[in-house]
Scaffold this motif. Structure first.
Motif, short mmCIF file in Angstrom:
data_model
loop_
_atom_site.label_atom_id
_atom_site.label_comp_id
_atom_site.label_asym_id
_atom_site.label_seq_id
_atom_site.Cartn_x
_atom_site.Cartn_y
_atom_site.Cartn_z
N TYR A 166 0.55 4.86 9.99
CA TYR A 166 0.84 3.68 9.19
C TYR A 166 2.32 3.68 8.83
N THR A 167 3.02 2.67 9.31
CA THR A 167 4.45 2.55 9.02
C THR A 167 4.63 1.47 7.97
N GLU A 168 4.74 1.87 6.73
CA GLU A 168 4.84 0.92 5.62
C GLU A 168 5.25 1.66 4.36
N GLN A 169 5.62 0.90 3.38
CA GLN A 169 5.99 1.45 2.06
C GLN A 169 5.24 0.65 1.01
N THR A 192 -0.99 9.95 8.84
CA THR A 192 0.42 9.84 8.50
C THR A 192 0.75 8.44 8.00
N ARG A 194 4.36 6.50 6.99
CA ARG A 194 5.81 6.71 7.06
C ARG A 194 6.51 5.39 6.80
N PHE A 195 7.78 5.50 6.47
CA PHE A 195 8.57 4.32 6.16
C PHE A 195 9.84 4.35 6.99
N GLY A 196 10.05 3.33 7.81
CA GLY A 196 11.24 3.26 8.64
C GLY A 196 12.38 2.62 7.89
#
Length: 201
Positions: A166-169, A192, A194-196
């Motif tokens: 999961y790519t988010e904040q 996982t 994570r934040f890009g």
């Protein structure tokens, strides 16, 4: 308990549907009376109007309200006979108003309002981005956080995470209804998030 403004424009008759303020979280799921506030934006008294709502893509509920006497610029409230059954979490409403005083609307495309109403979470939920969004499964942490921040909880809540990554904040605010017993638990299961970030500092 519903939203902002659907504007219906006629030379003499013009009406708006204003949603009443949302009830304070946590709001429980189950049957709820749909009450809307009407505003007369025309130059003659508003005596009747048809209002329709759909909930979560279900069948439309339409009711014509008569016997009104809403003066120009004034407001009045009406309640549907048929209640809406709110599910836990996010509930998508589509509200449409038409036919003030029986007058056909020449521009119906600007008469629709979409709003999401949140109810309190309670029990076991999943976060699974490969699943289907439902009352018990969220496709992202962002969706789960929105349900918590807007609807609160009415009991202990557990999110079990699968698939990803999961790519988010997200930001969790003060969640209504939480206590030493009504806790919110995220069971990540080794997944996982994570934040890009684009910040180079």
């Amino acid at each position: 308990m519903w939203v902002a403004c659907v504007r219906l424009m006629w030379p003499i008759m013009a009406a708006s549907v204003l949603l009443l303020p949302l009830p304070a979280a946590p709001t429980t799921s189950g049957p709820k009376t749909v009450t809307v506030q009407l505003q007369n934006n025309g130059s003659a008294a508003l005596t009747s109007v048809t209002v329709q709502y759909t909930l979560n893509g279900g069948a439309a509920v339409s009711q014509t309200f008569t016997g009104l006497n809403i003066a120009p610029t004034a407001t009045g409230t009406v309640s549907f006979t048929t209640q809406a059954s709110l599910a836990g979490g996010a509930n998508a409403f589509v509200l449409t108003a038409s036919l003030p005083n029986g007058t056909a609307d020449p521009t119906p495309t600007n008469n629709v309002l979409n709003v999401t109403v949140y109810t309190a979470l309670n029990g076991a939920y999943t976060i699974n981005n490969l699943g289907t969004a439902s009352g018990t499964n969220f496709l992202s942490f962002t969706a789960a956080a929105a349900a918590l921040n807007n609807g609160g909880v009415s009991g202990p809540v557990t999110f079990t995470v699968s698939n990803g990554p999961y790519t988010e904040q997200i930001e969790l605010l003060a969640i209504s209804g939480t206590s030493s017993t009504n806790r919110v638990i995220f069971n990540g299961g080794g997944r996982t998030i994570r934040f890009g970030s684009a910040n180079t500092n």
